[in-house]
Design a protein around this motif. Sequence first.
Motif, PDB file in Angstrom:
ATOM      1  N   LYS A 165       0.815  -1.227   0.000  1.00 11.56           N
ATOM      2  CA  LYS A 165       0.000   0.000   0.000  1.00 11.56           C
ATOM      3  C   LYS A 165       0.840   1.265   0.000  1.00 11.56           C
ATOM      4  O   LYS A 165       0.496   2.239  -0.627  1.00 11.56           O
ATOM      5  N   TYR A 166       1.921   1.216   0.773  1.00 11.63           N
ATOM      6  CA  TYR A 166       2.678   2.442   0.986  1.00 11.63           C
ATOM      7  C   TYR A 166       3.967   2.497   0.167  1.00 11.63           C
ATOM      8  O   TYR A 166       4.918   3.170   0.528  1.00 11.63           O
ATOM      9  N   THR A 167       4.001   1.721  -0.928  1.00 17.27           N
ATOM     10  CA  THR A 167       5.151   1.771  -1.834  1.00 17.27           C
ATOM     11  C   THR A 167       4.649   2.161  -3.220  1.00 17.27           C
ATOM     12  O   THR A 167       3.718   1.542  -3.736  1.00 17.27           O
ATOM     13  N   GLY A 192       9.233   2.004  -0.012  1.00 19.69           N
ATOM     14  CA  GLY A 192       8.161   2.992  -0.135  1.00 19.69           C
ATOM     15  C   GLY A 192       8.365   4.298   0.609  1.00 19.69           C
ATOM     16  O   GLY A 192       9.500   4.741   0.810  1.00 19.69           O
ATOM     17  N   VAL A 193       7.251   4.868   1.064  1.00 22.11           N
ATOM     18  CA  VAL A 193       7.248   6.237   1.605  1.00 22.11           C
ATOM     19  C   VAL A 193       7.968   6.350   2.943  1.00 22.11           C
ATOM     20  O   VAL A 193       8.369   7.443   3.345  1.00 22.11           O
ATOM     21  N   GLY A 194       8.128   5.232   3.652  1.00 23.65           N
ATOM     22  CA  GLY A 194       8.850   5.271   4.921  1.00 23.65           C
ATOM     23  C   GLY A 194       8.063   5.939   6.043  1.00 23.65           C
ATOM     24  O   GLY A 194       6.945   6.425   5.840  1.00 23.65           O
ATOM     25  N   PHE A 208      -3.800   4.913  14.863  1.00 25.47           N
ATOM     26  CA  PHE A 208      -2.882   5.935  14.346  1.00 25.47           C
ATOM     27  C   PHE A 208      -2.663   5.734  12.849  1.00 25.47           C
ATOM     28  O   PHE A 208      -2.429   4.625  12.376  1.00 25.47           O
ATOM     29  N   ARG A 209      -2.768   6.830  12.094  1.00 26.52           N
ATOM     30  CA  ARG A 209      -2.404   6.822  10.684  1.00 26.52           C
ATOM     31  C   ARG A 209      -1.600   8.088  10.436  1.00 26.52           C
ATOM     32  O   ARG A 209      -1.973   9.166  10.900  1.00 26.52           O
ATOM     33  N   SER A 210      -0.518   7.969   9.709  1.00 21.38           N
ATOM     34  CA  SER A 210       0.319   9.141   9.467  1.00 21.38           C
ATOM     35  C   SER A 210      -0.450  10.204   8.683  1.00 21.38           C
ATOM     36  O   SER A 210      -1.312   9.883   7.858  1.00 21.38           O
ATOM     37  N   ALA A 211      -0.113  11.461   8.950  1.00 17.62           N
ATOM     38  CA  ALA A 211      -0.738  12.562   8.212  1.00 17.62           C
ATOM     39  C   ALA A 211      -0.106  12.705   6.826  1.00 17.62           C
ATOM     40  O   ALA A 211      -0.590  13.479   5.997  1.00 17.62           O
ATOM     41  N   ALA A 214       0.753  10.605   1.291  1.00 18.93           N
ATOM     42  CA  ALA A 214       0.906   9.312   0.613  1.00 18.93           C
ATOM     43  C   ALA A 214       0.212   8.204   1.404  1.00 18.93           C
ATOM     44  O   ALA A 214      -0.179   7.181   0.846  1.00 18.93           O
ATOM     45  N   VAL A 215       0.054   8.417   2.719  1.00 22.20           N
ATOM     46  CA  VAL A 215      -0.659   7.439   3.551  1.00 22.20           C
ATOM     47  C   VAL A 215      -2.160   7.710   3.472  1.00 22.20           C
ATOM     48  O   VAL A 215      -2.969   6.800   3.288  1.00 22.20           O
ATOM     49  N   GLN A 216      -2.522   8.985   3.591  1.00 27.36           N
ATOM     50  CA  GLN A 216      -3.948   9.345   3.597  1.00 27.36           C
ATOM     51  C   GLN A 216      -4.645   8.985   2.284  1.00 27.36           C
ATOM     52  O   GLN A 216      -5.854   8.764   2.270  1.00 27.36           O
ATOM     53  N   GLY A 222      -5.696   1.812  10.736  1.00 27.71           N
ATOM     54  CA  GLY A 222      -4.778   1.995  11.863  1.00 27.71           C
ATOM     55  C   GLY A 222      -4.880   0.867  12.892  1.00 27.71           C
ATOM     56  O   GLY A 222      -4.472   1.028  14.030  1.00 27.71           O
ATOM     57  N   LEU A 223      -5.417  -0.270  12.486  1.00 19.09           N
ATOM     58  CA  LEU A 223      -5.545  -1.400  13.423  1.00 19.09           C
ATOM     59  C   LEU A 223      -4.558  -2.522  13.126  1.00 19.09           C
ATOM     60  O   LEU A 223      -4.289  -3.366  13.974  1.00 19.09           O
ATOM     61  N   GLY A 224      -4.007  -2.520  11.900  1.00 17.21           N
ATOM     62  CA  GLY A 224      -3.160  -3.636  11.469  1.00 17.21           C
ATOM     63  C   GLY A 224      -1.901  -3.802  12.304  1.00 17.21           C
ATOM     64  O   GLY A 224      -1.611  -4.907  12.780  1.00 17.21           O
ATOM     65  N   LEU A 225      -1.155  -2.730  12.501  1.00 14.50           N
ATOM     66  CA  LEU A 225       0.122  -2.857  13.216  1.00 14.50           C
ATOM     67  C   LEU A 225      -0.044  -3.151  14.705  1.00 14.50           C
ATOM     68  O   LEU A 225       0.691  -3.985  15.241  1.00 14.50           O
ATOM     69  N   PRO A 226      -1.005  -2.484  15.419  1.00  8.52           N
ATOM     70  CA  PRO A 226      -1.180  -2.878  16.816  1.00  8.52           C
ATOM     71  C   PRO A 226      -1.527  -4.360  16.960  1.00  8.52           C
ATOM     72  O   PRO A 226      -1.027  -5.036  17.868  1.00  8.52           O
ATOM     73  N   GLY A 248      11.618   3.934   2.682  1.00 11.83           N
ATOM     74  CA  GLY A 248      11.093   2.588   2.911  1.00 11.83           C
ATOM     75  C   GLY A 248      11.156   2.148   4.357  1.00 11.83           C
ATOM     76  O   GLY A 248      11.630   2.885   5.228  1.00 11.83           O
ATOM     77  N   CYS A 249      10.633   0.971   4.605  1.00 13.97           N
ATOM     78  CA  CYS A 249      10.532   0.434   5.973  1.00 13.97           C
ATOM     79  C   CYS A 249      11.035  -0.998   6.006  1.00 13.97           C
ATOM     80  O   CYS A 249      10.922  -1.723   5.023  1.00 13.97           O
ATOM     81  N   THR A 250      11.538  -1.388   7.176  1.00 14.67           N
ATOM     82  CA  THR A 250      11.778  -2.810   7.438  1.00 14.67           C
ATOM     83  C   THR A 250      11.094  -3.168   8.743  1.00 14.67           C
ATOM     84  O   THR A 250      11.401  -2.586   9.784  1.00 14.67           O
TER      85      THR A 250
HETATM   86  P1  ADP Z   1      -3.428   1.203   8.167  1.00 10.72           P
HETATM   87  O1  ADP Z   1      -2.430   0.733   7.160  1.00 10.72           O
HETATM   88  O2  ADP Z   1      -4.750   0.547   8.042  1.00 10.72           O
HETATM   89  O3  ADP Z   1      -3.487   2.699   8.258  1.00 10.72           O
HETATM   90  P2  ADP Z   1      -1.688   0.018  10.206  1.00 10.72           P
HETATM   91  O4  ADP Z   1      -1.927  -0.137  11.676  1.00 10.72           O
HETATM   92  O5  ADP Z   1      -1.385  -1.186   9.434  1.00 10.72           O
HETATM   93  O6  ADP Z   1      -2.967   0.762   9.645  1.00 10.72           O
HETATM   94  O7  ADP Z   1      -0.518   1.069  10.020  1.00 10.72           O
HETATM   95  C1  ADP Z   1      -0.547   2.274  10.779  1.00 10.72           C
HETATM   96  C2  ADP Z   1       0.196   3.368  10.061  1.00 10.72           C
HETATM   97  O8  ADP Z   1       1.586   3.048   9.982  1.00 10.72           O
HETATM   98  C3  ADP Z   1      -0.220   3.593   8.617  1.00 10.72           C
HETATM   99  O9  ADP Z   1      -1.368   4.389   8.519  1.00 10.72           O
HETATM  100  C4  ADP Z   1       1.013   4.289   8.063  1.00 10.72           C
HETATM  101  O10 ADP Z   1       1.036   5.641   8.483  1.00 10.72           O
HETATM  102  C5  ADP Z   1       2.131   3.565   8.771  1.00 10.72           C
HETATM  103  N1  ADP Z   1       2.682   2.417   8.009  1.00 10.72           N
HETATM  104  C6  ADP Z   1       2.443   1.103   8.209  1.00 10.72           C
HETATM  105  N2  ADP Z   1       3.139   0.342   7.353  1.00 10.72           N
HETATM  106  C7  ADP Z   1       3.858   1.192   6.579  1.00 10.72           C
HETATM  107  C8  ADP Z   1       4.792   1.016   5.498  1.00 10.72           C
HETATM  108  N3  ADP Z   1       5.138  -0.192   5.049  1.00 10.72           N
HETATM  109  N4  ADP Z   1       5.335   2.141   4.945  1.00 10.72           N
HETATM  110  C9  ADP Z   1       5.002   3.373   5.404  1.00 10.72           C
HETATM  111  N5  ADP Z   1       4.125   3.594   6.412  1.00 10.72           N
HETATM  112  C10 ADP Z   1       3.561   2.530   6.995  1.00 10.72           C
END
Ligand code: ADP
Length: 258
Positions: A165-167, A192-194, A208-211, A214-216, A222-226, A248-250
């Motif tokens: 999604k974020y690449t 990706g966007v990092g 939480f979702r970044s402002a 590229a994320v918006q 904002g539930l996936g990572l927790p 990008g991210c790791t």
């Molecule tokens: P969602 O993707 O549904 O917003 P997540 O909990 O999975 O929720 O991720 C939270 C936030 O972390 C995202 O909104 C984004 O800001 C950031 N994020 C997660 N994965 C990545 C990634 N691979 N690259 C950049 N930002 C990311």
Amino acid sequence: RMLRLARAPLGGDASTGHVWSLRDITQQKLTDASRDQFIDTATHELRTPLANIKAYAETLAMGDMIDIEEQKEFCNTINAEATRLARFVDDLLSISSLEVGSLGIQRTTVDVRRLLDEAADKIRPTIKQRGMTFEVKLSEKLGEARLDKDKVSGMVVNLLGNAAKYTPEGGTVTLTAVREDEQLKIEVRDTGVGIAADEAEKVFEKFFRSANPAVQDQVGTGLGLPLAREIARLHRGELTLASKLGEGCTFTALLPLQ
Ligand code: ADP
């Protein structure tokens, strides 16, 4: 602003079912800022797919569409929107179990390589569709491990989904896994966007979702990572992030193998 969602067994006795309310979460557990974010996300994630399903179903019901291909396309859209809705509700239910500490794991003996290959297969079409390269580098020596197959797979699919999604187009998503010092190390890397340093921990907070625009631009809750981090912790492991904005991210999951 009074959003209430109740879940009870159909025709069942309320005492045997569970009624779960979004208000419980919003009132007790969230700070003001994340509560506002939650209301926005929940409203959007519930309303958008429902509006789409209704509009497409109404058009189909009018019966003046002759083109069978077009009808199929409408049905596929309804299906995709229903899947999105179901995923959101599943995430909310997992988050609510997490709140009350009842999100558990069920370990079985699994072939780790197969588990990861299957997770990769689930996301491959999305990655290809976005014109990205997908590299899967799994050690030959992953062997077997006692893990919750569905939860670990869910965690990996989620990390891969985010990477996709974020690449931007033309980028690369890499899944690697090795067995190191009695630990299973799973890494999901993207170009990706990092994530900026001041957001590196916040991304693991609920809703939480970044402002970052590229994320918006992408759909998300904002539930996936927790949830992904909780899954790692339930396996007595951890999920960490290394990133630089724009580079990008790791994400690294370390799961101890007993
Ligand atoms: P969602 O993707 O549904 O917003 P997540 O909990 O999975 O929720 O991720 C939270 C936030 O972390 C995202 O909104 C984004 O800001 C950031 N994020 C997660 N994965 C990545 C990634 N691979 N690259 C950049 N930002 C990311």
